[in-house]
Design a protein around this motif. Structure first.
Motif, PDB file in Angstrom:
ATOM      1  N   LYS A  45      -0.757   0.701  -8.050  1.00 17.72           N
ATOM      2  CA  LYS A  45      -1.905   0.269  -8.823  1.00 17.72           C
ATOM      3  C   LYS A  45      -2.451   1.568  -9.652  1.00 17.72           C
ATOM      4  O   LYS A  45      -2.232   1.331 -10.832  1.00 17.72           O
ATOM      5  CB  LYS A  45      -2.962  -0.106  -7.950  1.00 17.72           C
ATOM      6  CG  LYS A  45      -2.474  -1.460  -6.976  1.00 17.72           C
ATOM      7  CD  LYS A  45      -3.640  -1.802  -6.393  1.00 17.72           C
ATOM      8  CE  LYS A  45      -3.517  -3.396  -6.081  1.00 17.72           C
ATOM      9  NZ  LYS A  45      -4.878  -3.913  -5.285  1.00 17.72           N
TER      10      LYS A  45
ATOM     11  N   HIS B 137       1.399   0.763   3.279  1.00 16.35           N
ATOM     12  CA  HIS B 137       0.213  -0.017   3.195  1.00 16.35           C
ATOM     13  C   HIS B 137      -0.389   0.017   4.459  1.00 16.35           C
ATOM     14  O   HIS B 137      -1.650   0.224   4.529  1.00 16.35           O
ATOM     15  CB  HIS B 137       0.328  -1.338   2.391  1.00 16.35           C
ATOM     16  CG  HIS B 137       1.504  -2.206   2.779  1.00 16.35           C
ATOM     17  ND1 HIS B 137       1.326  -2.719   4.205  1.00 16.35           N
ATOM     18  CD2 HIS B 137       2.881  -2.504   2.471  1.00 16.35           C
ATOM     19  CE1 HIS B 137       2.404  -3.581   4.552  1.00 16.35           C
ATOM     20  NE2 HIS B 137       3.003  -3.555   3.588  1.00 16.35           N
TER      21      HIS B 137
ATOM     22  N   TRP C 238      -8.136  -5.205   2.649  1.00 19.06           N
ATOM     23  CA  TRP C 238      -7.820  -4.269   3.448  1.00 19.06           C
ATOM     24  C   TRP C 238      -8.670  -4.295   4.774  1.00 19.06           C
ATOM     25  O   TRP C 238      -9.284  -3.204   5.455  1.00 19.06           O
ATOM     26  CB  TRP C 238      -8.188  -2.838   2.881  1.00 19.06           C
ATOM     27  CG  TRP C 238      -7.278  -2.606   1.614  1.00 19.06           C
ATOM     28  CD1 TRP C 238      -6.205  -2.341   1.598  1.00 19.06           C
ATOM     29  CD2 TRP C 238      -7.825  -2.921   0.281  1.00 19.06           C
ATOM     30  NE1 TRP C 238      -5.696  -2.221   0.219  1.00 19.06           N
ATOM     31  CE2 TRP C 238      -6.773  -2.409  -0.644  1.00 19.06           C
ATOM     32  CE3 TRP C 238      -9.137  -3.078  -0.191  1.00 19.06           C
ATOM     33  CZ2 TRP C 238      -6.716  -2.429  -1.933  1.00 19.06           C
ATOM     34  CZ3 TRP C 238      -9.144  -3.171  -1.734  1.00 19.06           C
ATOM     35  CH2 TRP C 238      -8.137  -2.986  -2.551  1.00 19.06           C
TER      36      TRP C 238
ATOM     37  N   CYS D 155      -3.007  -7.727  -3.067  1.00 20.26           N
ATOM     38  CA  CYS D 155      -1.462  -7.825  -2.403  1.00 20.26           C
ATOM     39  C   CYS D 155      -1.388  -8.478  -1.053  1.00 20.26           C
ATOM     40  O   CYS D 155      -2.388  -8.587  -0.154  1.00 20.26           O
ATOM     41  CB  CYS D 155      -1.117  -6.351  -2.139  1.00 20.26           C
ATOM     42  SG  CYS D 155      -1.011  -5.463  -3.894  1.00 20.26           S
TER      43      CYS D 155
ATOM     44  N   TYR E  24       3.917  -6.503  -4.331  1.00 22.54           N
ATOM     45  CA  TYR E  24       3.516  -7.149  -3.143  1.00 22.54           C
ATOM     46  C   TYR E  24       2.794  -8.260  -3.249  1.00 22.54           C
ATOM     47  O   TYR E  24       2.028  -8.700  -2.430  1.00 22.54           O
ATOM     48  CB  TYR E  24       2.640  -6.092  -2.528  1.00 22.54           C
ATOM     49  CG  TYR E  24       3.627  -4.876  -1.677  1.00 22.54           C
ATOM     50  CD1 TYR E  24       4.285  -5.349  -0.340  1.00 22.54           C
ATOM     51  CD2 TYR E  24       3.316  -3.580  -2.041  1.00 22.54           C
ATOM     52  CE1 TYR E  24       4.787  -4.555   0.143  1.00 22.54           C
ATOM     53  CE2 TYR E  24       3.959  -2.700  -1.094  1.00 22.54           C
ATOM     54  CZ  TYR E  24       4.924  -3.225  -0.044  1.00 22.54           C
ATOM     55  OH  TYR E  24       5.601  -2.300   0.570  1.00 22.54           O
TER      56      TYR E  24
ATOM     57  N   CYS F 276      -2.304  -6.778   2.341  1.00 19.05           N
ATOM     58  CA  CYS F 276      -3.394  -6.429   2.354  1.00 19.05           C
ATOM     59  C   CYS F 276      -4.763  -7.353   2.026  1.00 19.05           C
ATOM     60  O   CYS F 276      -5.936  -6.895   1.873  1.00 19.05           O
ATOM     61  CB  CYS F 276      -3.878  -5.130   1.331  1.00 19.05           C
ATOM     62  SG  CYS F 276      -2.516  -3.993   1.662  1.00 19.05           S
TER      63      CYS F 276
ATOM     64  N   PRO G 147      -2.928   3.423   2.888  1.00 19.77           N
ATOM     65  CA  PRO G 147      -2.959   2.333   2.005  1.00 19.77           C
ATOM     66  C   PRO G 147      -3.425   2.950   0.603  1.00 19.77           C
ATOM     67  O   PRO G 147      -3.271   2.752  -0.489  1.00 19.77           O
ATOM     68  CB  PRO G 147      -3.987   1.325   2.425  1.00 19.77           C
ATOM     69  CG  PRO G 147      -4.463   2.169   3.728  1.00 19.77           C
ATOM     70  CD  PRO G 147      -3.563   3.175   4.245  1.00 19.77           C
TER      71      PRO G 147
ATOM     72  N   CYS H  31      -0.408   4.401  -1.215  1.00 19.09           N
ATOM     73  CA  CYS H  31       0.121   3.018  -1.441  1.00 19.09           C
ATOM     74  C   CYS H  31      -0.354   2.420  -2.934  1.00 19.09           C
ATOM     75  O   CYS H  31       0.259   2.272  -4.015  1.00 19.09           O
ATOM     76  CB  CYS H  31       0.311   1.897  -0.473  1.00 19.09           C
ATOM     77  SG  CYS H  31       1.465   0.581  -0.961  1.00 19.09           S
ATOM     78  N   CYS H  32      -1.620   2.432  -2.785  1.00 24.15           N
ATOM     79  CA  CYS H  32      -2.600   1.910  -4.127  1.00 24.15           C
ATOM     80  C   CYS H  32      -2.138   2.886  -5.332  1.00 24.15           C
ATOM     81  O   CYS H  32      -2.287   2.696  -6.262  1.00 24.15           O
ATOM     82  CB  CYS H  32      -3.946   1.854  -3.723  1.00 24.15           C
ATOM     83  SG  CYS H  32      -4.217   0.337  -2.761  1.00 24.15           S
TER      84      CYS H  32
HETATM   85 FE1  SF4 Z   1      -0.374  -1.045  -1.333  1.00 25.98          FE
HETATM   86 FE2  SF4 Z   1      -1.131  -3.345  -2.778  1.00 25.98          FE
HETATM   87 FE3  SF4 Z   1      -1.769  -2.777  -0.166  1.00 25.98          FE
HETATM   88 FE4  SF4 Z   1      -2.681  -1.197  -2.420  1.00 25.98          FE
HETATM   89  S1  SF4 Z   1      -3.178  -3.259  -2.196  1.00 25.98           S
HETATM   90  S2  SF4 Z   1      -2.090  -0.652  -0.218  1.00 25.98           S
HETATM   91  S3  SF4 Z   1      -0.771  -1.096  -3.439  1.00 25.98           S
HETATM   92  S4  SF4 Z   1       0.315  -3.445  -0.614  1.00 25.98           S
END
Ligand code: SF4
Length: 237
Positions: free
Chosen positions: A129, A117, A225, A207, A76, A210, A121, A124-125
């Motif tokens: 990650k 995300h 975020w 990303c 991303y 975010c 989130p 997703c992280c």
């Molecule tokens: Fe997903 Fe990256 Fe956003 Fe984390 S920072 S929620 S990994 S898109």
């Protein structure tokens, strides 16, 4: 002694080593902190970089030429971030190691639905990650980050050397005491590569879905975020 007990004891000793170094190196310069890391851990030491800039990678390459620089390619990233990664790899005396999540973005969309995300989130992280970094750091005993105390209240107590309980590794933040001014001065003095987005209104680059530009008076990580009640991705918690 069982392997598990031996492992526990080794971790206990490493933890003590890290905490002692954190106290003793609190007033040391970033090169001195990294020299200690290179002397203590050699090739079992790596730098993690989000490719916002290459300051810590540059500092580390001066004490440990060819040092491993671990980059998480979440799928991303902004093109500028991938371009910075490629440029770092091409011009610096470091070895860039790109970590990728187990699933592509398309695979994740198929299993969890699109835009995870926006809906979850943290998950997703975790998938893109936290888990890949955990696996990617396995070969190392110590890792360095570019965390700074002035970036946000959640980072205000970052030790220069500490114990990463979650990963059972020594975590080194050689520029924890630096300010943005110190970073800018180092970049200017050494011509260090930086992400072009830093001159386009972004003060912290993550990303693309975010990350937004920051507004006047906001802290450096306010664009991450934004509006989602989340301030960290879980890599440093
Ligand atoms: Fe997903 Fe990256 Fe956003 Fe984390 S920072 S929620 S990994 S898109």
């Amino acid at each position: 002694m069982t392997d598990a007990l031996q492992g526990e004891r080794a971790a206990e000793e490493l933890k003590e080593l890290a905490e002692r170094a954190g106290r003793e190196l609190e007033d040391a310069s970033a090169p001195e902190i990294l020299q200690w890391a290179a002397d203590t851990f050699g090739r079992k030491f790596c730098v993690s970089s989000s490719m916002e800039d290459a300051v810590v990678a540059h500092l580390a390459s001066r004490v440990l030429p060819g040092v491993d620089v671990v980059f998480l390619d979440t799928g991303y990233h902004f093109p500028e971030t991938l371009g910075t990664r490629d440029a770092v790899e091409a011009v610096m005396d470091v070895t860039v190691i790109t970590l990728t999540p187990r699933q592509s973005v398309a695979g994740q969309d198929a299993e969890y639905g699109p835009k995870l995300h926006d809906r979850d989130p943290d998950l997703c992280c975790k998938l893109r990650k936290v888990e890949p970094l955990e696996e990617g750091l396995m070969p190392y005993t110590a890792w360095a980050t570019g965390l700074r105390r002035d970036e946000s209240p959640t980072r205000a107590n970052t030790p220069v050397v500490g114990w990463d309980e979650k990963r059972q590794k020594v975590k080194i933040s050689p520029i924890a005491r630096w300010t943005q001014h110190d970073v800018d001065a180092y970049v200017a003095e050494h011509g260090v590569l930086t992400n072009p987005l830093l001159t386009d209104g972004y003060t912290s680059v993550g990303c693309a879905p975010c990350t937004r530009r920051v507004l006047e008076g906001e802290d450096a990580r306010a664009g991450r975020w934004a509006g989602r009640g989340k301030t960290e991705c879980g890599l440093h918690g």
